[in-house]
Scaffold this motif. Structure first.
Motif, PDB file in Angstrom:
ATOM      1  N   SER A 162       0.805  -1.220   0.000  1.00 17.43           N
ATOM      2  CA  SER A 162       0.000   0.000   0.000  1.00 17.43           C
ATOM      3  C   SER A 162       0.845   1.281   0.000  1.00 17.43           C
ATOM      4  O   SER A 162       0.325   2.353  -0.259  1.00 17.43           O
ATOM      5  CB  SER A 162      -0.956   0.006   1.190  1.00 17.43           C
ATOM      6  OG  SER A 162      -0.224  -0.030   2.396  1.00 17.43           O
ATOM      7  N   THR A 163       2.150   1.170   0.248  1.00 16.82           N
ATOM      8  CA  THR A 163       2.995   2.361   0.242  1.00 16.82           C
ATOM      9  C   THR A 163       3.489   2.758  -1.149  1.00 16.82           C
ATOM     10  O   THR A 163       3.936   3.880  -1.343  1.00 16.82           O
ATOM     11  CB  THR A 163       4.224   2.187   1.153  1.00 16.82           C
ATOM     12  OG1 THR A 163       5.063   1.162   0.610  1.00 16.82           O
ATOM     13  CG2 THR A 163       3.818   1.848   2.577  1.00 16.82           C
ATOM     14  N   ASN A 164       3.413   1.824  -2.123  1.00 19.24           N
ATOM     15  CA  ASN A 164       3.977   2.155  -3.434  1.00 19.24           C
ATOM     16  C   ASN A 164       3.089   1.772  -4.622  1.00 19.24           C
ATOM     17  O   ASN A 164       3.549   1.762  -5.751  1.00 19.24           O
ATOM     18  CB  ASN A 164       5.365   1.536  -3.606  1.00 19.24           C
ATOM     19  CG  ASN A 164       5.349   0.025  -3.573  1.00 19.24           C
ATOM     20  OD1 ASN A 164       4.313  -0.606  -3.501  1.00 19.24           O
ATOM     21  ND2 ASN A 164       6.530  -0.555  -3.624  1.00 19.24           N
ATOM     22  N   GLN A 165       1.834   1.428  -4.347  1.00 21.70           N
ATOM     23  CA  GLN A 165       0.875   1.189  -5.428  1.00 21.70           C
ATOM     24  C   GLN A 165      -0.522   1.468  -4.875  1.00 21.70           C
ATOM     25  O   GLN A 165      -0.735   1.446  -3.674  1.00 21.70           O
ATOM     26  CB  GLN A 165       1.019  -0.220  -6.027  1.00 21.70           C
ATOM     27  CG  GLN A 165       0.911  -1.372  -5.055  1.00 21.70           C
ATOM     28  CD  GLN A 165      -0.517  -1.835  -4.819  1.00 21.70           C
ATOM     29  OE1 GLN A 165      -1.399  -1.596  -5.629  1.00 21.70           O
ATOM     30  NE2 GLN A 165      -0.743  -2.479  -3.706  1.00 21.70           N
ATOM     31  N   PRO A 166      -1.498   1.751  -5.738  1.00 20.64           N
ATOM     32  CA  PRO A 166      -2.783   2.281  -5.279  1.00 20.64           C
ATOM     33  C   PRO A 166      -3.779   1.274  -4.714  1.00 20.64           C
ATOM     34  O   PRO A 166      -4.770   1.685  -4.123  1.00 20.64           O
ATOM     35  CB  PRO A 166      -3.363   2.926  -6.543  1.00 20.64           C
ATOM     36  CG  PRO A 166      -2.766   2.139  -7.655  1.00 20.64           C
ATOM     37  CD  PRO A 166      -1.382   1.782  -7.199  1.00 20.64           C
ATOM     38  N   THR A 188      -0.470  -7.168  -1.894  1.00 20.63           N
ATOM     39  CA  THR A 188       0.922  -7.074  -1.469  1.00 20.63           C
ATOM     40  C   THR A 188       1.673  -8.179  -2.194  1.00 20.63           C
ATOM     41  O   THR A 188       1.211  -9.313  -2.262  1.00 20.63           O
ATOM     42  CB  THR A 188       1.071  -7.263   0.049  1.00 20.63           C
ATOM     43  OG1 THR A 188       0.257  -6.310   0.723  1.00 20.63           O
ATOM     44  CG2 THR A 188       2.514  -7.104   0.495  1.00 20.63           C
ATOM     45  N   MET A 189       2.831  -7.844  -2.743  1.00 22.10           N
ATOM     46  CA  MET A 189       3.629  -8.816  -3.485  1.00 22.10           C
ATOM     47  C   MET A 189       5.068  -8.728  -3.027  1.00 22.10           C
ATOM     48  O   MET A 189       5.574  -7.646  -2.750  1.00 22.10           O
ATOM     49  CB  MET A 189       3.544  -8.527  -4.987  1.00 22.10           C
ATOM     50  CG  MET A 189       4.327  -9.475  -5.844  1.00 22.10           C
ATOM     51  SD  MET A 189       4.175  -8.986  -7.587  1.00 22.10           S
ATOM     52  CE  MET A 189       5.095 -10.311  -8.335  1.00 22.10           C
ATOM     53  N   GLY A 190       5.704  -9.881  -2.946  1.00 23.83           N
ATOM     54  CA  GLY A 190       7.098  -9.880  -2.546  1.00 23.83           C
ATOM     55  C   GLY A 190       7.808 -11.158  -2.906  1.00 23.83           C
ATOM     56  O   GLY A 190       7.302 -11.978  -3.670  1.00 23.83           O
ATOM     57  N   LEU A 191       8.972 -11.330  -2.335  1.00 21.88           N
ATOM     58  CA  LEU A 191       9.819 -12.465  -2.620  1.00 21.88           C
ATOM     59  C   LEU A 191      10.493 -12.895  -1.329  1.00 21.88           C
ATOM     60  O   LEU A 191      10.866 -12.057  -0.510  1.00 21.88           O
ATOM     61  CB  LEU A 191      10.871 -12.047  -3.654  1.00 21.88           C
ATOM     62  CG  LEU A 191      11.855 -13.116  -4.081  1.00 21.88           C
ATOM     63  CD1 LEU A 191      12.064 -13.026  -5.584  1.00 21.88           C
ATOM     64  CD2 LEU A 191      13.159 -12.920  -3.356  1.00 21.88           C
ATOM     65  N   ILE A 192      10.611 -14.192  -1.159  1.00 20.52           N
ATOM     66  CA  ILE A 192      11.362 -14.715  -0.024  1.00 20.52           C
ATOM     67  C   ILE A 192      12.375 -15.718  -0.540  1.00 20.52           C
ATOM     68  O   ILE A 192      12.085 -16.472  -1.468  1.00 20.52           O
ATOM     69  CB  ILE A 192      10.453 -15.351   1.049  1.00 20.52           C
ATOM     70  CG1 ILE A 192      11.263 -15.762   2.279  1.00 20.52           C
ATOM     71  CG2 ILE A 192       9.647 -16.510   0.487  1.00 20.52           C
ATOM     72  CD1 ILE A 192      10.447 -16.152   3.487  1.00 20.52           C
TER      73      ILE A 192
END
Length: 108
Positions: free
Chosen positions: A17-21, A26-30
């Motif tokens: 939510s800090t860098n897309q509307p 939420t998307m990421g990588l581990i």
């Protein structure tokens, strides 16, 4: 934009939510190192569905009911919201996994 894992065993967030509307995504990588378990104790729970895709390596997802889902590079998984789970890597190579949390919209 070229994104790649930069931390050896912590999660990297690509979008939240800090860098897309859209606050529902939420998307990421581990990167799970050999022998690593996440979380270290107990189970992870999320308020959203979690989709994951294994880029490289081998990763296990153990559900609260004891089911052990083994994923290898190219496999995708869905963990439904509020489903307790643990991820671990029992191989000799790092496991790199992209994950996406997305809010399930209830049908009207």
């Amino acid at each position: 934009m070229h994104l790649k894992p930069t931390l050896k065993s912590k999660m990297n967030h690509f979008f939240d939510s800090t860098n897309q509307p859209n606050p529902d995504i939420t998307m990421g990588l581990i990167t799970l190192q050999p022998g690593e378990k996440h979380p270290k104790q107990g189970y992870s729970y999320h308020k959203q569905d979690e989709f994951s895709y294994i880029i490289s390596g081998l990763a296990h997802t153990v559900l609260e009911n004891g089911e052990d889902i083994v994923g290898k590079a190219g496999d995708a998984q869905l963990i439904e919201k509020n489903e307790g789970h643990i991820n671990y890597n029992d191989s000799n190579e790092p496991a790199v996994v992209v994950w996406l949390f997305i809010e399930r919209k209830e049908e009207k």
